[in-house]
Design a protein around this motif. Structure first.
Motif, PDB file in Angstrom:
ATOM      1  N   THR A   1       0.843  -1.190   0.000  1.00 54.04           N
ATOM      2  CA  THR A   1       0.000   0.000   0.000  1.00 54.04           C
ATOM      3  C   THR A   1       0.881   1.243   0.000  1.00 54.04           C
ATOM      4  O   THR A   1       1.137   1.819   1.048  1.00 54.04           O
ATOM      5  CB  THR A   1      -0.903   0.024   1.243  1.00 54.04           C
ATOM      6  N   PRO A   2       1.394   1.633  -1.135  1.00 47.94           N
ATOM      7  CA  PRO A   2       2.280   2.780  -1.199  1.00 47.94           C
ATOM      8  C   PRO A   2       1.587   4.051  -0.722  1.00 47.94           C
ATOM      9  O   PRO A   2       0.360   4.118  -0.700  1.00 47.94           O
ATOM     10  CB  PRO A   2       2.622   2.879  -2.682  1.00 47.94           C
ATOM     11  N   PHE A   3       2.386   5.047  -0.319  1.00 45.46           N
ATOM     12  CA  PHE A   3       1.812   6.227   0.291  1.00 45.46           C
ATOM     13  C   PHE A   3       0.832   6.956  -0.615  1.00 45.46           C
ATOM     14  O   PHE A   3      -0.167   7.478  -0.176  1.00 45.46           O
ATOM     15  CB  PHE A   3       2.934   7.169   0.740  1.00 45.46           C
ATOM     16  N   CYS A   4       1.124   6.972  -1.895  1.00 46.06           N
ATOM     17  CA  CYS A   4       0.215   7.665  -2.805  1.00 46.06           C
ATOM     18  C   CYS A   4      -1.192   7.055  -2.726  1.00 46.06           C
ATOM     19  O   CYS A   4      -2.176   7.653  -3.107  1.00 46.06           O
ATOM     20  CB  CYS A   4       0.731   7.617  -4.234  1.00 46.06           C
ATOM     21  N   ALA A   5      -1.222   5.843  -2.190  1.00 43.44           N
ATOM     22  CA  ALA A   5      -2.515   5.186  -2.035  1.00 43.44           C
ATOM     23  C   ALA A   5      -3.263   5.677  -0.817  1.00 43.44           C
ATOM     24  O   ALA A   5      -4.206   5.042  -0.370  1.00 43.44           O
ATOM     25  CB  ALA A   5      -2.316   3.683  -1.930  1.00 43.44           C
ATOM     26  N   ALA A   6      -2.839   6.794  -0.246  1.00 39.41           N
ATOM     27  CA  ALA A   6      -3.617   7.395   0.843  1.00 39.41           C
ATOM     28  C   ALA A   6      -4.879   7.993   0.278  1.00 39.41           C
ATOM     29  O   ALA A   6      -5.614   8.679   0.977  1.00 39.41           O
ATOM     30  CB  ALA A   6      -2.798   8.452   1.552  1.00 39.41           C
ATOM     31  N   GLU A   7      -5.125   7.781  -0.972  1.00 37.87           N
ATOM     32  CA  GLU A   7      -6.380   8.210  -1.561  1.00 37.87           C
ATOM     33  C   GLU A   7      -7.508   7.403  -0.942  1.00 37.87           C
ATOM     34  O   GLU A   7      -7.270   6.329  -0.383  1.00 37.87           O
ATOM     35  CB  GLU A   7      -6.327   8.028  -3.074  1.00 37.87           C
ATOM     36  N   ARG A   8      -8.666   7.930  -1.113  1.00 34.28           N
ATOM     37  CA  ARG A   8      -9.845   7.402  -0.432  1.00 34.28           C
ATOM     38  C   ARG A   8      -9.926   5.870  -0.324  1.00 34.28           C
ATOM     39  O   ARG A   8     -10.000   5.323   0.776  1.00 34.28           O
ATOM     40  CB  ARG A   8     -11.071   7.934  -1.174  1.00 34.28           C
ATOM     41  N   GLU A   9      -9.874   5.201  -1.454  1.00 40.75           N
ATOM     42  CA  GLU A   9     -10.110   3.766  -1.438  1.00 40.75           C
ATOM     43  C   GLU A   9      -9.063   3.026  -0.611  1.00 40.75           C
ATOM     44  O   GLU A   9      -9.385   2.116   0.165  1.00 40.75           O
ATOM     45  CB  GLU A   9     -10.114   3.249  -2.875  1.00 40.75           C
TER      46      GLU A   9
ATOM     47  N   MET B   1       2.811  13.375   5.803  1.00 40.82           N
ATOM     48  CA  MET B   1       1.524  14.064   5.895  1.00 40.82           C
ATOM     49  C   MET B   1       1.441  14.794   7.249  1.00 40.82           C
ATOM     50  O   MET B   1       1.678  14.187   8.287  1.00 40.82           O
ATOM     51  CB  MET B   1       0.394  13.034   5.812  1.00 40.82           C
ATOM     52  N   ASN B   2       1.142  16.086   7.232  1.00 43.93           N
ATOM     53  CA  ASN B   2       1.037  16.788   8.516  1.00 43.93           C
ATOM     54  C   ASN B   2      -0.347  16.537   9.148  1.00 43.93           C
ATOM     55  O   ASN B   2      -1.232  15.951   8.535  1.00 43.93           O
ATOM     56  CB  ASN B   2       1.310  18.296   8.344  1.00 43.93           C
ATOM     57  N   GLU B   3      -0.458  17.009  10.390  1.00 44.98           N
ATOM     58  CA  GLU B   3      -1.672  16.737  11.166  1.00 44.98           C
ATOM     59  C   GLU B   3      -2.921  17.299  10.476  1.00 44.98           C
ATOM     60  O   GLU B   3      -3.973  16.658  10.438  1.00 44.98           O
ATOM     61  CB  GLU B   3      -1.508  17.342  12.563  1.00 44.98           C
ATOM     62  N   PHE B   4      -2.766  18.496   9.924  1.00 40.92           N
ATOM     63  CA  PHE B   4      -3.900  19.144   9.265  1.00 40.92           C
ATOM     64  C   PHE B   4      -4.374  18.317   8.068  1.00 40.92           C
ATOM     65  O   PHE B   4      -5.567  18.072   7.873  1.00 40.92           O
ATOM     66  CB  PHE B   4      -3.498  20.550   8.819  1.00 40.92           C
ATOM     67  N   GLU B   5      -3.390  17.899   7.278  1.00 40.60           N
ATOM     68  CA  GLU B   5      -3.710  17.114   6.083  1.00 40.60           C
ATOM     69  C   GLU B   5      -4.367  15.785   6.477  1.00 40.60           C
ATOM     70  O   GLU B   5      -5.312  15.321   5.845  1.00 40.60           O
ATOM     71  CB  GLU B   5      -2.421  16.869   5.291  1.00 40.60           C
ATOM     72  N   TRP B   6      -3.836  15.189   7.527  1.00 39.55           N
ATOM     73  CA  TRP B   6      -4.376  13.918   8.019  1.00 39.55           C
ATOM     74  C   TRP B   6      -5.850  14.083   8.390  1.00 39.55           C
ATOM     75  O   TRP B   6      -6.699  13.315   7.968  1.00 39.55           O
ATOM     76  CB  TRP B   6      -3.560  13.469   9.237  1.00 39.55           C
ATOM     77  N   ARG B   7      -6.126  15.129   9.190  1.00 36.45           N
ATOM     78  CA  ARG B   7      -7.503  15.358   9.631  1.00 36.45           C
ATOM     79  C   ARG B   7      -8.428  15.618   8.451  1.00 36.45           C
ATOM     80  O   ARG B   7      -9.555  15.156   8.418  1.00 36.45           O
ATOM     81  CB  ARG B   7      -7.560  16.542  10.600  1.00 36.45           C
ATOM     82  N   ARG B   8      -7.927  16.375   7.485  1.00 39.11           N
ATOM     83  CA  ARG B   8      -8.746  16.688   6.327  1.00 39.11           C
ATOM     84  C   ARG B   8      -9.104  15.406   5.563  1.00 39.11           C
ATOM     85  O   ARG B   8     -10.247  15.185   5.185  1.00 39.11           O
ATOM     86  CB  ARG B   8      -7.997  17.654   5.394  1.00 39.11           C
TER      87      ARG B   8
END
Lengths: 181, 149
Positions: free
Chosen positions: A113-121, B1-8
């Motif tokens: 799960t690469p970081f760019c995959a922090a997208e919604r899904e 990712m900073n805290e703000f971005e995480w929360r968003r």
């Protein structure tokens, strides 16, 4: 339709449904099912079948309890809390350990799960992999916007425990997502 | 990712979701069933839903306990007592005292669940628990046979 007129209709339908009008209740279902199902789906670890069972249960219970609804809060809020409580009860009934967390060795490889995959899904998938109680705290606090006091009360844990669970859940989630925060 | 971005990002997940299938058909069927079966009036003082789920939780714990006892018996030396059965339905009590407790728990769980299902006939969760209780009882009967053999 403006929010005010929507609330007025909602209120009429709540009264009619409480008197046994099933068509009115169907309109309430159509109006609120999205919010209810969304919350339950997240708490159920993004499991569609389980979430659908819980959503169905929530509406059946709402129908049964409607005559006792006293309009002290908005119907949508009352229904949402009822559904969330059912989802939390389901977590308890499944014997989720209140303190255990996912072992590091059971976490998927960060490469999957690469970081760019922090997208919604991907984010949803990662949340779904968390242990049930930790997921419940994370979903209620970070997504649904609940306070630790309310979470602790609903899950039967101290506020400090709720905060600790959230901290650990966030750490696990970041690890699943492959981020070294 | 900073805290703000995480929360968003987390708050962005808070979106309504339509179920994959239309649940109204099943809900309406359950409502019809529940209308045929009289339901105790709801009051704030009794909070039956909460109590009902506490019962369900208790039953789930009983099932786990019964399963645990059964597992212990399976891995213990064979018993000398002979299991007896009064049939597939109703109260059943094995002769082996180590299994008797589990059987009592399971019988009680089944009875509680059947009562709860009468009040909420459309509840898939209760149906699942009842099904699990029946499976546990079948396993217990098998254990009783093994212990007897």
């Amino acid at each position: 339709m403006s929010p005010a007129s929507m609330r007025a209709n909602d209120s009429d339908d709540v009264r009619a449904a409480a008197s046994g009008d099933r068509h009115a209740f169907q309109r309430l279902y159509q109006l609120h099912v999205g919010r209810v199902h969304g919350a339950v789906y997240r708490l159920a670890g993004y499991d569609h079948a389980r979430a659908e069972d819980l959503t169905q249960d929530a509406f059946i219970r709402a129908w049964q309890k409607l005559p006792g609804f006293r309009h002290e809060s908005a119907f949508g809020t009352w229904l949402y809390r009822l559904a969330v409580n059912l989802a939390l009860m389901d977590i308890r009934a499944r014997g989720a350990d209140p303190v255990s967390m996912l072992d590091d060795e059971h976490l998927p490889d960060a490469g999957e799960t690469p970081f760019c995959a922090a997208e919604r899904e991907e984010l949803e998938r990662a949340i779904g992999k968390l242990p049930p109680r930790a997921r419940a705290v994370l979903v209620l606090h970070d997504i649904e916007g609940w306070r630790h006091e309310d979470i602790g009360s609903e899950l039967g844990m101290a506020v400090g425990t709720s905060k600790a669970q959230l901290h650990r859940a966030r750490g696990l989630l970041r690890k699943v997502l492959g981020e070294s925060s | 990712m900073n805290e703000f971005e995480w929360r968003r990002q987390m708050r962005d997940l808070r979106q309504p979701l339509t179920p994959q299938r239309d649940l109204w058909v099943s809900i309406e069927a359950a409502l019809e069933d529940s209308e045929r079966t009289p339901v105790t009036p709801v009051t704030r003082e009794t909070r039956p839903a909460r109590r009902h789920w506490m019962i369900a939780s208790g039953i789930a714990a009983s099932l786990l306990l019964a399963g645990g006892i059964g597992w212990q018996v399976l891995h213990a030396p064979a018993a000398t007592s002979v299991a007896s059965s009064k049939g597939r339905t109703g109260s059943w009590k094995p002769a082996d005292p180590r299994l008797a407790g589990a059987a009592i728990e399971l019988n009680a769980a089944q009875m509680e669940l059947q009562l709860a299902i009468k009040q909420a006939p459309g509840s898939p969760s209760l149906q699942r628990l009842l099904s699990r209780a029946e499976q546990q009882q079948t396993q217990l009967r098998q254990l009783a046979s093994q212990a007897a053999g």
